[in-house]
Design a protein around this motif. Sequence first.
Motif, PDB file in Angstrom:
ATOM      1  N   ARG A  39      29.165  23.608  39.004  1.00  0.00           N
ATOM      2  CA  ARG A  39      28.095  23.302  39.959  1.00  0.00           C
ATOM      3  C   ARG A  39      28.209  24.098  41.248  1.00  0.00           C
ATOM      4  O   ARG A  39      27.531  23.795  42.235  1.00  0.00           O
ATOM      5  N   ARG A  40      29.085  25.086  41.274  1.00  0.00           N
ATOM      6  CA  ARG A  40      29.279  25.846  42.515  1.00  0.00           C
ATOM      7  C   ARG A  40      27.958  26.459  42.961  1.00  0.00           C
ATOM      8  O   ARG A  40      27.068  26.737  42.151  1.00  0.00           O
ATOM      9  N   CYS A  41      27.852  26.690  44.265  1.00  0.00           N
ATOM     10  CA  CYS A  41      26.643  27.237  44.868  1.00  0.00           C
ATOM     11  C   CYS A  41      26.304  28.594  44.259  1.00  0.00           C
ATOM     12  O   CYS A  41      27.178  29.431  44.058  1.00  0.00           O
ATOM     13  N   ILE A  42      25.012  28.826  43.984  1.00  0.00           N
ATOM     14  CA  ILE A  42      24.615  30.130  43.462  1.00  0.00           C
ATOM     15  C   ILE A  42      24.198  31.075  44.591  1.00  0.00           C
ATOM     16  O   ILE A  42      23.881  32.226  44.344  1.00  0.00           O
TER      17      ILE A  42
ATOM     18  N   ALA B 211      17.694  24.899  49.465  1.00  0.00           N
ATOM     19  CA  ALA B 211      19.148  25.091  49.500  1.00  0.00           C
ATOM     20  C   ALA B 211      19.547  26.186  50.481  1.00  0.00           C
ATOM     21  O   ALA B 211      20.579  26.103  51.141  1.00  0.00           O
ATOM     22  N   GLY B 212      18.718  27.226  50.579  1.00  0.00           N
ATOM     23  CA  GLY B 212      19.094  28.367  51.409  1.00  0.00           C
ATOM     24  C   GLY B 212      18.793  28.173  52.880  1.00  0.00           C
ATOM     25  O   GLY B 212      19.417  28.798  53.742  1.00  0.00           O
TER      26      GLY B 212
ATOM     27  N   LEU C  77      40.915  41.871  56.075  1.00  0.00           N
ATOM     28  CA  LEU C  77      40.677  40.512  55.598  1.00  0.00           C
ATOM     29  C   LEU C  77      41.630  40.221  54.439  1.00  0.00           C
ATOM     30  O   LEU C  77      41.726  41.001  53.494  1.00  0.00           O
ATOM     31  N   ASP C  78      42.323  39.088  54.504  1.00  0.00           N
ATOM     32  CA  ASP C  78      43.280  38.720  53.464  1.00  0.00           C
ATOM     33  C   ASP C  78      42.584  37.848  52.406  1.00  0.00           C
ATOM     34  O   ASP C  78      42.322  36.675  52.635  1.00  0.00           O
ATOM     35  N   LYS C  79      42.316  38.457  51.243  1.00  0.00           N
ATOM     36  CA  LYS C  79      41.545  37.768  50.186  1.00  0.00           C
ATOM     37  C   LYS C  79      42.238  36.502  49.685  1.00  0.00           C
ATOM     38  O   LYS C  79      41.570  35.536  49.323  1.00  0.00           O
ATOM     39  N   ASP C  80      43.573  36.535  49.657  1.00  0.00           N
ATOM     40  CA  ASP C  80      44.290  35.340  49.194  1.00  0.00           C
ATOM     41  C   ASP C  80      44.004  34.154  50.109  1.00  0.00           C
ATOM     42  O   ASP C  80      43.959  33.009  49.664  1.00  0.00           O
ATOM     43  N   VAL C  81      43.829  34.432  51.387  1.00  0.00           N
ATOM     44  CA  VAL C  81      43.575  33.346  52.337  1.00  0.00           C
ATOM     45  C   VAL C  81      42.093  32.950  52.317  1.00  0.00           C
ATOM     46  O   VAL C  81      41.774  31.758  52.300  1.00  0.00           O
ATOM     47  N   THR C  82      41.186  33.939  52.287  1.00  0.00           N
ATOM     48  CA  THR C  82      39.756  33.581  52.279  1.00  0.00           C
ATOM     49  C   THR C  82      39.403  32.756  51.032  1.00  0.00           C
ATOM     50  O   THR C  82      38.578  31.860  51.108  1.00  0.00           O
ATOM     51  N   ASN C  83      40.066  33.054  49.902  1.00  0.00           N
ATOM     52  CA  ASN C  83      39.793  32.303  48.666  1.00  0.00           C
ATOM     53  C   ASN C  83      40.185  30.834  48.739  1.00  0.00           C
ATOM     54  O   ASN C  83      39.755  30.033  47.917  1.00  0.00           O
ATOM     55  N   ARG C  84      41.016  30.475  49.721  1.00  0.00           N
ATOM     56  CA  ARG C  84      41.422  29.082  49.851  1.00  0.00           C
ATOM     57  C   ARG C  84      40.347  28.217  50.507  1.00  0.00           C
ATOM     58  O   ARG C  84      40.379  27.000  50.399  1.00  0.00           O
ATOM     59  N   VAL C  85      39.423  28.870  51.224  1.00  0.00           N
ATOM     60  CA  VAL C  85      38.360  28.106  51.895  1.00  0.00           C
ATOM     61  C   VAL C  85      37.420  27.535  50.840  1.00  0.00           C
ATOM     62  O   VAL C  85      37.063  28.226  49.886  1.00  0.00           O
ATOM     63  N   MET C  86      37.034  26.283  50.982  1.00  0.00           N
ATOM     64  CA  MET C  86      36.057  25.712  50.052  1.00  0.00           C
ATOM     65  C   MET C  86      34.871  25.151  50.816  1.00  0.00           C
ATOM     66  O   MET C  86      34.966  24.134  51.494  1.00  0.00           O
ATOM     67  N   ILE C  87      33.727  25.877  50.698  1.00  0.00           N
ATOM     68  CA  ILE C  87      32.499  25.398  51.336  1.00  0.00           C
ATOM     69  C   ILE C  87      31.340  25.510  50.352  1.00  0.00           C
ATOM     70  O   ILE C  87      30.335  24.828  50.465  1.00  0.00           O
ATOM     71  N   PHE C  88      31.479  26.385  49.327  1.00  0.00           N
ATOM     72  CA  PHE C  88      30.446  26.557  48.301  1.00  0.00           C
ATOM     73  C   PHE C  88      30.817  25.806  47.023  1.00  0.00           C
ATOM     74  O   PHE C  88      30.246  26.055  45.974  1.00  0.00           O
ATOM     75  N   SER C  89      31.830  24.926  47.097  1.00  0.00           N
ATOM     76  CA  SER C  89      32.336  24.207  45.939  1.00  0.00           C
ATOM     77  C   SER C  89      32.890  25.200  44.903  1.00  0.00           C
ATOM     78  O   SER C  89      32.987  26.400  45.176  1.00  0.00           O
ATOM     79  N   THR C  90      33.260  24.692  43.718  1.00  0.00           N
ATOM     80  CA  THR C  90      33.747  25.576  42.658  1.00  0.00           C
ATOM     81  C   THR C  90      33.439  24.903  41.329  1.00  0.00           C
ATOM     82  O   THR C  90      32.996  23.761  41.299  1.00  0.00           O
ATOM     83  N   GLY C  91      33.644  25.612  40.220  1.00  0.00           N
ATOM     84  CA  GLY C  91      33.348  25.042  38.916  1.00  0.00           C
ATOM     85  C   GLY C  91      31.887  25.227  38.536  1.00  0.00           C
ATOM     86  O   GLY C  91      31.171  26.035  39.119  1.00  0.00           O
TER      87      GLY C  91
END
Length: 485
Positions: free
Chosen positions: A422-425, A284-285, A406-420
């Motif tokens: 099964r999100r990436c560890i 995975a890494g 860095l604007d955290k509200d904007v960076t949090n919108r990016v989805m590359i590690f999935s969420t929930g």
Amino acid sequence: GLWVRNLRLKRRLPGPFAWPVVGNAMQLGQMPHITFARLAKKYGNVYQIRLGCSDIVVLNGDRAIRQALVEHSTAFAGRPNFVSFQMISGGRSMTFTNYSKQWKAHRKIAQSSLRAFSSANSQTKKAFEQHITVEAMELAQLFLRHSTDGRYFDPAHGFTVAAANIMCALCFGKRYGHDDLEFRNLLKKVNKFGETVGAGSLVDVMPWLQSFPNPVRSVYENFKNLNEEFFAFVKDKVAQHRESFSPDVTRDMSDAIINVIEHGKDSGLTKDFVEATVTDLIGAGQDTTSTFMQWILLLLVKYPDMQTKLHELIDKVVGPDRLPTVEDRSSLAYLDAFIYETMRFTSFVPVTIPHSTTSDVTVDGLHIPKDTVVFINQWSVNHDTLKWKDPDIFDPTRFLDENGSLDKDVTNRVMIFSTGKRRCIGNQIAKVQVFLFTAVLLHQCSFESNPSQPLTLDCSYGLTLKPLRFCVSAKLRGKLLGLVS
Ligand code: HEM
């Protein structure tokens, strides 16, 4: 009876007409995530397609995807029982197994051993950063050697070895030279892993293709072989660790995992889950991080003005007499912005590993039955016009606020590690890795593309999107610094 009434009350999922036998397989095209986003415009963000013998629900857009993965996290935490998934990590993969009590125990162990060797305390943090810095410096030197007399070279393989080495240093306390042929050849095969498990891969949904002597059949066989070879490599290293294991010293992640599974009180997992866990983590890494670095370098040479801006910033914050460290991160916000924009813009894991539903569930008013295969289109989150202005333009400054932070509200919108569930560890360690790697490479070198070869951002599709072959040349910027420990 009751089920007939249920069928009538619940709307059938919308979706394109599915042809007999193949379903919508012929319509996926070269870039299935783009096709999925286009179909969402017609059928809505939650719709159904058919691939071979499987009905598949495709989720698109920020709102529907977060609703599913966060609000109905358990219902969407499953994995389909694809045949190819059982070939991974000796059949005991944590990543590719369905939701169960055992999966929970397994994931917890993988997560805590990863944390123990990357961020548990200031000592492990430093050791981890040291591994990364060593690899980045080795790579800078390799790149400079390949650029002798202004020559251009393909950086892909260097990144593959470097990313694998960081994982091997964590797991085995060992790295390999860039000229180690056996290691290079192993990684070359592993590089093809994502072609088979990416969403839209057809081997698992058209099993009848295997009964003909055709290309799909050899895809399966190659996949089986590469997994066996990689698993054998890890198994050998774990066996050596078992032989020299002492409960008093935990040398690396293999030791840590042996310790919890074999010497801890009832881990709920048998001994052979040790090598499966290590195989999962390295696998995975490695592919994700090396693909990530290839995109970073490609975009640095594609946008030389941005590279210059990064050079100036690093010179100002770090200076010529030491190497960048993680402590510089808050002062190098533009570098983090460049990294986030690379994740968003390329969405190089365009669709997550396929999920499946663990119970009946309703999303956006649409009913999805238990055990349905679900594709989650991360690309569509990162290019959702409701969330992003001009999503198809590469612009790191979208992540900076008016103070240049860095604007955290904007960076949090990016989805590359999935969420929930099964999100990436590996989210945190991947970000540290790519930050330090990029900072060190830029501190030491400047990069340019070959003016006689036009640069494209075209890529090949799989679990990860890989840039097509491109060549660069590296120039030493100042003096090559020795390692400060
Ligand atoms: C799963 C992305 C690096 C370990 C995943 C998934 C994605 C992802 C999209 C699938 C999530 C889902 O199915 O919903 C990435 C990216 C990386 C990265 C973009 C690098 C930039 C890493 C690293 C590690 C790691 C460095 C560990 C060393 C895992 C594991 C899973 C996973 C174990 C499976 C989780 C599960 O099924 O419960 N990753 N990953 N990843 N990742 Fe990563």
